[in-house]
Design a protein around this motif. Structure first.
Motif, PDB file in Angstrom:
ATOM      1  N   GLY A 172       0.812  -1.208   0.000  1.00  0.00           N
ATOM      2  CA  GLY A 172       0.000   0.000   0.000  1.00  0.00           C
ATOM      3  C   GLY A 172       0.843   1.254   0.000  1.00  0.00           C
ATOM      4  O   GLY A 172       2.045   1.227   0.305  1.00  0.00           O
ATOM      5  N   LYS A 173       0.195   2.365  -0.353  1.00  0.00           N
ATOM      6  CA  LYS A 173       0.862   3.667  -0.373  1.00  0.00           C
ATOM      7  C   LYS A 173       0.088   4.639   0.513  1.00  0.00           C
ATOM      8  O   LYS A 173      -1.147   4.639   0.519  1.00  0.00           O
ATOM      9  N   VAL A 174       0.823   5.453   1.238  1.00  0.00           N
ATOM     10  CA  VAL A 174       0.202   6.489   2.064  1.00  0.00           C
ATOM     11  C   VAL A 174      -0.150   7.662   1.157  1.00  0.00           C
ATOM     12  O   VAL A 174       0.746   8.282   0.576  1.00  0.00           O
ATOM     13  N   PRO A 175      -1.439   7.976   0.981  1.00  0.00           N
ATOM     14  CA  PRO A 175      -1.831   9.061   0.070  1.00  0.00           C
ATOM     15  C   PRO A 175      -1.208  10.404   0.467  1.00  0.00           C
ATOM     16  O   PRO A 175      -1.023  10.709   1.650  1.00  0.00           O
ATOM     17  N   GLN A 176      -0.876  11.184  -0.546  1.00  0.00           N
ATOM     18  CA  GLN A 176      -0.358  12.544  -0.353  1.00  0.00           C
ATOM     19  C   GLN A 176       0.913  12.567   0.518  1.00  0.00           C
ATOM     20  O   GLN A 176       1.117  13.493   1.306  1.00  0.00           O
ATOM     21  N   SER A 177       1.734  11.554   0.364  1.00  0.00           N
ATOM     22  CA  SER A 177       2.957  11.479   1.177  1.00  0.00           C
ATOM     23  C   SER A 177       4.187  11.525   0.291  1.00  0.00           C
ATOM     24  O   SER A 177       4.114  11.291  -0.919  1.00  0.00           O
ATOM     25  N   PHE A 178       5.321  11.832   0.900  1.00  0.00           N
ATOM     26  CA  PHE A 178       6.577  11.859   0.154  1.00  0.00           C
ATOM     27  C   PHE A 178       7.687  11.265   1.013  1.00  0.00           C
ATOM     28  O   PHE A 178       7.566  11.138   2.236  1.00  0.00           O
ATOM     29  N   LEU A 179       8.759  10.881   0.352  1.00  0.00           N
ATOM     30  CA  LEU A 179       9.902  10.286   1.021  1.00  0.00           C
ATOM     31  C   LEU A 179      10.836  11.385   1.489  1.00  0.00           C
ATOM     32  O   LEU A 179      11.263  12.247   0.695  1.00  0.00           O
ATOM     33  N   ILE A 180      11.144  11.403   2.784  1.00  0.00           N
ATOM     34  CA  ILE A 180      12.102  12.371   3.321  1.00  0.00           C
ATOM     35  C   ILE A 180      13.466  12.111   2.663  1.00  0.00           C
ATOM     36  O   ILE A 180      13.912  10.962   2.585  1.00  0.00           O
ATOM     37  N   PRO A 181      14.149  13.153   2.163  1.00  0.00           N
ATOM     38  CA  PRO A 181      15.378  12.956   1.373  1.00  0.00           C
ATOM     39  C   PRO A 181      16.449  12.114   2.055  1.00  0.00           C
ATOM     40  O   PRO A 181      17.072  11.271   1.423  1.00  0.00           O
ATOM     41  N   ASN A 182      16.684  12.342   3.351  1.00  0.00           N
ATOM     42  CA  ASN A 182      17.739  11.624   4.054  1.00  0.00           C
ATOM     43  C   ASN A 182      17.158  10.584   5.006  1.00  0.00           C
ATOM     44  O   ASN A 182      16.095  10.796   5.595  1.00  0.00           O
ATOM     45  N   HIS A 183      17.869   9.456   5.136  1.00  0.00           N
ATOM     46  CA  HIS A 183      17.434   8.435   6.088  1.00  0.00           C
ATOM     47  C   HIS A 183      17.404   9.002   7.502  1.00  0.00           C
ATOM     48  O   HIS A 183      18.207   9.876   7.866  1.00  0.00           O
ATOM     49  N   GLN A 184      16.465   8.496   8.308  1.00  0.00           N
ATOM     50  CA  GLN A 184      16.262   8.980   9.663  1.00  0.00           C
ATOM     51  C   GLN A 184      16.473   7.837  10.662  1.00  0.00           C
ATOM     52  O   GLN A 184      16.315   6.665  10.318  1.00  0.00           O
ATOM     53  N   PRO A 185      16.825   8.172  11.918  1.00  0.00           N
ATOM     54  CA  PRO A 185      17.027   7.110  12.915  1.00  0.00           C
ATOM     55  C   PRO A 185      15.714   6.483  13.361  1.00  0.00           C
ATOM     56  O   PRO A 185      14.723   7.176  13.577  1.00  0.00           O
ATOM     57  N   PHE A 186      15.715   5.164  13.483  1.00  0.00           N
ATOM     58  CA  PHE A 186      14.611   4.422  14.067  1.00  0.00           C
ATOM     59  C   PHE A 186      15.194   3.636  15.232  1.00  0.00           C
ATOM     60  O   PHE A 186      16.113   2.826  15.063  1.00  0.00           O
TER      61      PHE A 186
END
Length: 468
Positions: free
Chosen positions: A266-280
């Protein structure tokens, strides 16, 4: 975990409320949904006449064979309109109770891993085995699935008709799996048997309702290493993605294996990928860098300070949505899981109905593949011998069936839709400051169908790219 008493309590509650509704609308006598899933008189007569004749058998094609005509693929039909009647609601309640018990056991067994169990598919797998069972095994599976016991062991009209259950599970699937272009869902089932084991055509034809695609093949279980290699190669040739099955060994004393695979992308509507990886933060002091999705808008959202948890609903299509639950204020995922019951999900959904907030949300892009052998949790569910060496599956074959692994696989992906983050997206005017929410540490994930509020998947995310 609660015992079967919980299941029966739920059925009694449902029976009570359904009866009240029936009494308030008409004077007709209430009929328990179970009776609509049993054999009628004409069906019983047909069964008796069939029992007197010879059962049609066949030997499955060897797994090594190429260019095989898939005789047992499910026939593609025009989808029926989504409609939940009394039977579908009844089955959904049974699915919820049994599947939650299974999820809770996997949480215990895999305390530090991601867990994601396909709800309806797990239940359907057990119904598939019921179709091939006889004698005490049939009675045990009947009880395990949550149905009332037959009034008589010899009375055909009081016994569960597994094919009717399968047919209604198919109707439920028609509602649960969205046809939206934003969603990609596929169910595939496999049955592997030893080369010298003839299978009942009636049983196998009954299983064609279990998935979009169904395959049956002969495999030499005596050579475990070769069988594992052959099965894994076959799975990868038939599944839409290169999925790791988790299959590393086979019980050489078995001659039957069942594997079911659910893909949901699935895809989250109206969303975009943050350019840089983030900590999880997989642990309080340990993090991994992962791709994160960003989306802003009006969401149904609760910050529950009494139970110290965030709950947010994320729509994926006109019907399917996600519920994400994350601990806050020092609370832990283990605490949330230990306090959950099968009713908890409904409490979350109902609690969100009037709670709307503008949220700036970031969550990880997910790629989770899991594989579960039901045999591993049956002892914890108080049915250790349900599929054991003495189980009776004489409706499958004239030869004794020794069930090996019964595996449910899930391949879940969540991606961005590719919206441009430049303020061009339509958002309503708000009077309050937006809430900043980051799902950057382990959380509960539930994939749900909006019309019926039924669960498709339930589990925990410990690592966003948790591949076996």
């Amino acid at each position: 975990m609660k015992s079967f008493v919980l299941t029966m309590q739920f059925q009694h509650i449902m029976l009570f409320f359904t009866a009240l509704i029936g009494l308030s609308t008409c004077n007709r006598v209430y009929v328990h949904p179970f009776t609509l899933l049993t054999y009628n008189k004409s069906e019983c007569e047909k069964i008796q006449s069939e029992d007197q004749g010879a059962e049609k058998m066949f030997f499955p094609t060897a797994i090594e064979s190429n260019n095989v005509e898939e005789k047992y693929l499910r026939l593609q039909t025009i989808p029926e309109p989504c409609h939940f009647g009394i039977i579908e609601n009844y089955l959904t309640s049974l699915i919820s109770v049994l599947s939650f018990r299974a999820v809770a056991e996997w949480w215990k067994l895999q305390k530090t891993d991601s867990v994601l169990l396909p709800y309806t598919d797990f239940y359907r797998t057990m119904v598939s085995l019921y179709l091939g069972s006889s004698g005490n095994t049939s009675i045990s599976l009947h009880k395990f699935l949550g149905f009332p016991q037959p009034s008589s062991s010899t009375n055909c009209t009081s016994k569960l008709n597994g094919l009717k259950v399968m047919s209604n599970l198919k109707k439920i699937d028609n509602c649960l799996y969205s046809k939206d272009s934003n969603i990609n869902a596929l169910r595939t089932a496999f049955m592997f048997v030893s080369p010298n084991v003839p299978m009942s055509e009636k049983f196998v034809h009954g299983l064609t309702q279990t998935a979009d695609n169904f395959y049956v093949r002969a495999v030499d279980f005596k050579d475990s290493a070769k069988a594992v290699k052959s099965i894994n190669e076959f799975l990868n040739s038939k599944l839409p993605v290169n999925t790791e099955s988790g299959l590393t060994s086979i019980d050489v004393t078995s001659n039957f294996m069942y594997i079911s695979h659910v893909q949901f992308k699935g895809k989250v509507p109206q969303s975009f990928l943050i350019p840089n990886h983030q900590p999880f933060w997989t642990e309080p002091s340990k993090s991994v860098m992962v791709p994160m999705i960003s989306v802003s808008g009006i969401f149904q959202f609760i910050e529950d300070t009494k139970k110290n948890q965030f709950i947010i609903k994320i729509s994926l299509s006109d019907t399917d949505f996600l519920l994400l639950v994350q601990p806050i204020n020092g609370n832990t995922l283990e605490n949330i899981e230990s306090s959950m019951q099968w009713e908890t999900y409904g409490t979350w959904v109902n609690g969100l109905i009037t709670r709307y907030r503008y949220v700036n949300l970031s969550l990880p892009k997910l790629k989770i593949e899991r594989s579960y052998n039901s045999q591993d949790i049956l002892p914890s569910l108080n049915v250790p011998e349900l599929l054991g060496k003495n189980a009776d599956f004489s409706k499958m074959s004239k030869k004794p069936i020794k069930v090996g692994k019964v595996i449910n696989m899930v391949d879940f992906e969540l991606e961005e839709s590719g919206a441009v983050p430049n303020g061009e997206n339509d958002v309503p005017e708000i009077k309050e400051e937006p809430v900043e929410i980051k799902f950057n540490r382990p959380f509960i994930l539930a994939l749900c169908e909006g019309t019926t509020k039924s669960l498709l998947l339930l589990g925990r995310v410990v690592h966003p790219t948790d591949v076996i």
